[in-house]
Motif scaffolding. Sequence first.
Motif, PDB file in Angstrom:
ATOM      1  N   ARG A 282       0.828  -1.198  -0.015  1.00 15.10           N
ATOM      2  CA  ARG A 282       0.101   0.177   0.179  1.00 15.10           C
ATOM      3  C   ARG A 282       1.032   1.280   0.085  1.00 15.10           C
ATOM      4  NH1 ARG A 282      -4.279  -0.662   4.579  1.00 15.10           N
ATOM      5  NH2 ARG A 282      -5.203   1.217   3.591  1.00 15.10           N
ATOM      6  N   ILE A 283       1.918   1.370   0.515  1.00 20.51           N
ATOM      7  CA  ILE A 283       2.866   2.452   0.581  1.00 20.51           C
ATOM      8  C   ILE A 283       3.687   2.585  -0.605  1.00 20.51           C
ATOM      9  CG2 ILE A 283       5.344   3.130   1.413  1.00 20.51           C
ATOM     10  CD1 ILE A 283       4.535   2.153   4.334  1.00 20.51           C
ATOM     11  N   LEU A 284       3.857   1.230  -1.143  1.00 18.01           N
ATOM     12  CA  LEU A 284       4.193   1.325  -2.654  1.00 18.01           C
ATOM     13  C   LEU A 284       3.297   2.259  -3.668  1.00 18.01           C
ATOM     14  CD1 LEU A 284       5.720  -2.249  -3.800  1.00 18.01           C
ATOM     15  CD2 LEU A 284       7.001  -0.004  -3.751  1.00 18.01           C
ATOM     16  N   SER A 285       2.192   1.688  -3.586  1.00 12.45           N
ATOM     17  CA  SER A 285       1.249   2.524  -4.411  1.00 12.45           C
ATOM     18  C   SER A 285       0.819   3.694  -4.086  1.00 12.45           C
ATOM     19  CB  SER A 285      -0.213   1.935  -4.131  1.00 12.45           C
ATOM     20  OG  SER A 285      -0.253   0.477  -4.737  1.00 12.45           O
ATOM     21  N   THR A 286       1.148   4.305  -2.798  1.00 13.62           N
ATOM     22  CA  THR A 286       0.964   5.761  -2.272  1.00 13.62           C
ATOM     23  C   THR A 286       2.047   6.439  -3.094  1.00 13.62           C
ATOM     24  OG1 THR A 286      -0.117   4.794  -0.331  1.00 13.62           O
ATOM     25  CG2 THR A 286       0.826   7.110  -0.592  1.00 13.62           C
ATOM     26  N   LEU A 287       3.311   5.801  -2.927  1.00 19.03           N
ATOM     27  CA  LEU A 287       4.778   6.652  -3.260  1.00 19.03           C
ATOM     28  C   LEU A 287       4.479   6.812  -4.897  1.00 19.03           C
ATOM     29  CD1 LEU A 287       7.111   4.589  -1.245  1.00 19.03           C
ATOM     30  CD2 LEU A 287       6.665   7.230  -1.044  1.00 19.03           C
ATOM     31  N   LEU A 288       3.966   5.613  -5.899  1.00 18.50           N
ATOM     32  CA  LEU A 288       4.005   5.966  -7.007  1.00 18.50           C
ATOM     33  C   LEU A 288       2.908   6.863  -7.439  1.00 18.50           C
ATOM     34  CD1 LEU A 288       4.217   1.988  -7.806  1.00 18.50           C
ATOM     35  CD2 LEU A 288       5.894   3.670  -8.535  1.00 18.50           C
ATOM     36  N   LYS A 289       1.849   6.969  -6.738  1.00 23.70           N
ATOM     37  CA  LYS A 289       1.101   8.109  -7.124  1.00 23.70           C
ATOM     38  C   LYS A 289       1.431   9.554  -6.954  1.00 23.70           C
ATOM     39  CE  LYS A 289      -3.314   5.631  -5.816  1.00 23.70           C
ATOM     40  NZ  LYS A 289      -4.279   5.423  -4.796  1.00 23.70           N
ATOM     41  N   LYS A 290       2.500   9.640  -6.325  1.00 22.46           N
ATOM     42  CA  LYS A 290       3.311  10.979  -5.909  1.00 22.46           C
ATOM     43  C   LYS A 290       4.511  11.055  -6.757  1.00 22.46           C
ATOM     44  CE  LYS A 290       0.732  13.227  -3.193  1.00 22.46           C
ATOM     45  NZ  LYS A 290       0.162  14.660  -3.429  1.00 22.46           N
ATOM     46  N   HIS A 291       4.633  10.097  -7.915  1.00 22.78           N
ATOM     47  CA  HIS A 291       5.806  10.112  -8.917  1.00 22.78           C
ATOM     48  C   HIS A 291       7.000   9.553  -8.505  1.00 22.78           C
ATOM     49  CE1 HIS A 291       2.395  11.964 -11.032  1.00 22.78           C
ATOM     50  NE2 HIS A 291       2.721  13.291 -10.192  1.00 22.78           N
ATOM     51  N   ALA A 292       6.949   8.666  -7.352  1.00 22.00           N
ATOM     52  CA  ALA A 292       8.339   8.067  -6.796  1.00 22.00           C
ATOM     53  C   ALA A 292       8.944   7.240  -8.036  1.00 22.00           C
ATOM     54  CB  ALA A 292       7.974   7.198  -5.876  1.00 22.00           C
ATOM     55  N   ASN A 293      10.254   7.689  -8.434  1.00 30.07           N
ATOM     56  CA  ASN A 293      11.253   7.319  -9.399  1.00 30.07           C
ATOM     57  C   ASN A 293      11.330   5.964  -9.418  1.00 30.07           C
ATOM     58  OD1 ASN A 293      12.711   6.933 -11.779  1.00 30.07           O
ATOM     59  ND2 ASN A 293      13.687   8.874 -11.356  1.00 30.07           N
ATOM     60  N   VAL A 294      10.631   4.869 -10.332  1.00 33.91           N
ATOM     61  CA  VAL A 294      11.034   3.765 -10.235  1.00 33.91           C
ATOM     62  C   VAL A 294      12.465   3.155 -10.787  1.00 33.91           C
ATOM     63  CG1 VAL A 294       8.576   3.015 -10.601  1.00 33.91           C
ATOM     64  CG2 VAL A 294       9.828   3.274 -12.689  1.00 33.91           C
ATOM     65  N   SER A 295      13.042   3.974 -11.427  1.00 36.43           N
ATOM     66  CA  SER A 295      14.371   3.911 -12.149  1.00 36.43           C
ATOM     67  C   SER A 295      15.561   3.962 -11.297  1.00 36.43           C
ATOM     68  CB  SER A 295      14.389   4.679 -13.416  1.00 36.43           C
ATOM     69  OG  SER A 295      13.413   4.372 -14.455  1.00 36.43           O
ATOM     70  N   LEU A 296      15.238   4.687 -10.225  1.00 33.65           N
ATOM     71  CA  LEU A 296      16.437   5.070  -9.090  1.00 33.65           C
ATOM     72  C   LEU A 296      17.115   3.710  -8.513  1.00 33.65           C
ATOM     73  CD1 LEU A 296      15.328   8.121  -7.484  1.00 33.65           C
ATOM     74  CD2 LEU A 296      16.767   8.189  -9.452  1.00 33.65           C
ATOM     75  N   GLN A 297      18.589   3.781  -8.663  1.00 33.36           N
ATOM     76  CA  GLN A 297      19.266   2.695  -8.040  1.00 33.36           C
ATOM     77  C   GLN A 297      20.033   3.066  -6.902  1.00 33.36           C
ATOM     78  OE1 GLN A 297      22.054   1.712 -10.978  1.00 33.36           O
ATOM     79  NE2 GLN A 297      20.633   0.817 -12.562  1.00 33.36           N
ATOM     80  N   ASN A 298      20.213   2.282  -5.752  1.00 35.50           N
ATOM     81  CA  ASN A 298      20.898   2.286  -4.656  1.00 35.50           C
ATOM     82  C   ASN A 298      22.490   2.332  -4.973  1.00 35.50           C
ATOM     83  OD1 ASN A 298      21.263  -0.448  -4.443  1.00 35.50           O
ATOM     84  ND2 ASN A 298      19.750  -0.702  -2.870  1.00 35.50           N
TER      85      ASN A 298
END
Length: 686
Positions: A282-298
């Motif tokens: 659910r936090i994943l979905s919330t972050l993605l709605k706020k345009h969290a970048n799926v491509s960033l690497q650690n």
Amino acid sequence: MGLAHMMRHPSIRKAGRDVFLSLILLLTSLVASADAMDAALQAIRTRAYDQAASLLQPLVQQGNAEAQYQLASLYRSGRGVSKDHTRAVTLLQLAAKQAHPGAQYQLGVMYERGWGVTADAVAADKWFRAAAANDHHLAKRRLKQGPSPARSRVTATPRPAENSVPGNPDELLRHAAARGNKKLFQRALSLQASVDGVDGHGRTALMEAAENDHGELVSELLRRQANPEQRDPFGDTALLLAVRKGALSAVRALLLSGAAPNARDKNGDTPLIIASRKNHRRILSTLLKKHANVSLQNKNGRTAMAVALARKHAAAAIILGSHGAIIPPEPAQETAGDLQDPAVLEKLAVRGVSSEGVYAGWSTLMIASWRGQESLVKTLLAKGAVVDWQDKQGYTALNRAAWQGHANIVTALLQARANPDTAAKNGQTPLLHAIDGKHSKVIKRLLAANAAVEYRPNGKAPLILALETAQQEVVEMLLDKGARVQISDEQGRSPLSWAAHKGLEKSTMRLLVAGADPALPDTRGCNALWYAATEGHDKIASLLAPLGEIDATDPQGYTALARAARGGHASTVRLLLTTGAAIDLANQSANTPLSLAAKRGHTDTVSLLISEGAKVDWRNINGNTPLLLAAAAGHPDTVRLLLERGANPKLRNERRERAHHLASKAGHQQIVAILDSFQKDSGWFR
């Protein structure tokens, strides 16, 4: 008897073998212990506190002083174990008796502050001296500074610290925030607690509330301008802490107030990567709605998708895949002849699809558009691919291409009559994706195709998104295409407020020319001038100040001048005063701009306000003058200036405290010395 002869004796030879075997066992044990200690420290560095606690427990039982010290630190902070100061003291005592300098120093702190043990200044001093003798630099500095009031004060009835309520307003606020105690929380705020004050571990009240998922308190702290991007010594923001703990309501409150969704910790992990690791869907979905970048690497080169798949979190991987997360590398381009072969097209369409279905439900055209395979896209369009086909999330090939910034593919799709305004279920249009990604070429081509620039009911306005991401050229293009200026985002902020907040002078002027209302407040009651003053954007403030009510207040009673003074923006303060701002207009806590500047140690701003006629001995709701506020907060230069400019050091607040008492109580010895010197020179008596 010679040594060689002695060694030939059977009993001595047997004893020698026994000693040798004992030494081997001892060395093996020491190596194993060192390996376990290294593993525990590595777990702490990577914030795997549960694992660290498990590794430290057997080492503690073996009497390892470093393990005792490290486990005590976990019990002090509540990381990986339940917070327990009493247990921490027990462990510190064990390590301190083995001359561990860090444990000796921390044990002194525990005795000094009454954490997990009855406060005892004598015992605290004993352990500080022991640590200093072992070359502990903090202990040396503490002894060099001399005893603080908290250590030197001897009370008739020592204060047990467990279950007690802190007396310091800042400590009380953090205490209440961690426990979700609304009554104590409001009490601390009424005592003028600093919302960004930190404890000895670098923790703020916002961090405590966020990590413990007290969403209402998080929202209230943010409403009072708590800094969501402040970091603890581990590099964590409040959002990173909340995500790590699975604190959904806190995550939502932080993101709603603009917390950075792509913040990184010291390991390079973003909130999205952490949520993937913890399987907080659910936090994943919330972050993605706020345009969290799926491509960033650690720092290990892993994306959120890579982490999810490594942990076998299939549902999380599917969520990420539906928002464009990919694992496979870009496939090699085939030759033009190969692209005519349907078998090759099918191979390209499915290549790299994970077993969790990263591309599940995507058309071949959509996959090629996302990956930037221009030749394949053109071939598919020539073969009659359905250009506006939508997946389960409502995305089209044009959405995907715009999102990735593939300008030539966007052109090809538009030439094939793709609809430039098709919105996904989350309200995102191709134009919004392009603006969010700062893909200027794609933006120009979409606008040339007459993509809608107006507000969409379930999506963000393109104009506001362009301002939020500080793209002034895009703002110009949108306004040229007729974008309306009298709109707002979900928090009621207008385009003009966003321009003022971001310091975009060119966009501010253009919006004003287009008819933007400078007096329009957002849902928090803040207008564009309020934002400009808060950030110290002088040129924008000079444009806005003459156009509206300069002394308009937000719900807490802050004027633009108060916000500028609070932030220490002296040049903005001067500009607002020149334009006619009321110099002594107080907020709901009866703090004037001078009070706010003094409390935060903005000496230049304090000097300017006094020179312009601000009341130097004004009292707030608790009876605190600017001098009392500066003394309590530990700002010696500001205290010295206020005394020189006529502040009365004899005045007391509602608790009958003078500046000297407040400074002494807080351990600000330099300020105590300044006040004592002033007493000697001027003849007043405290």
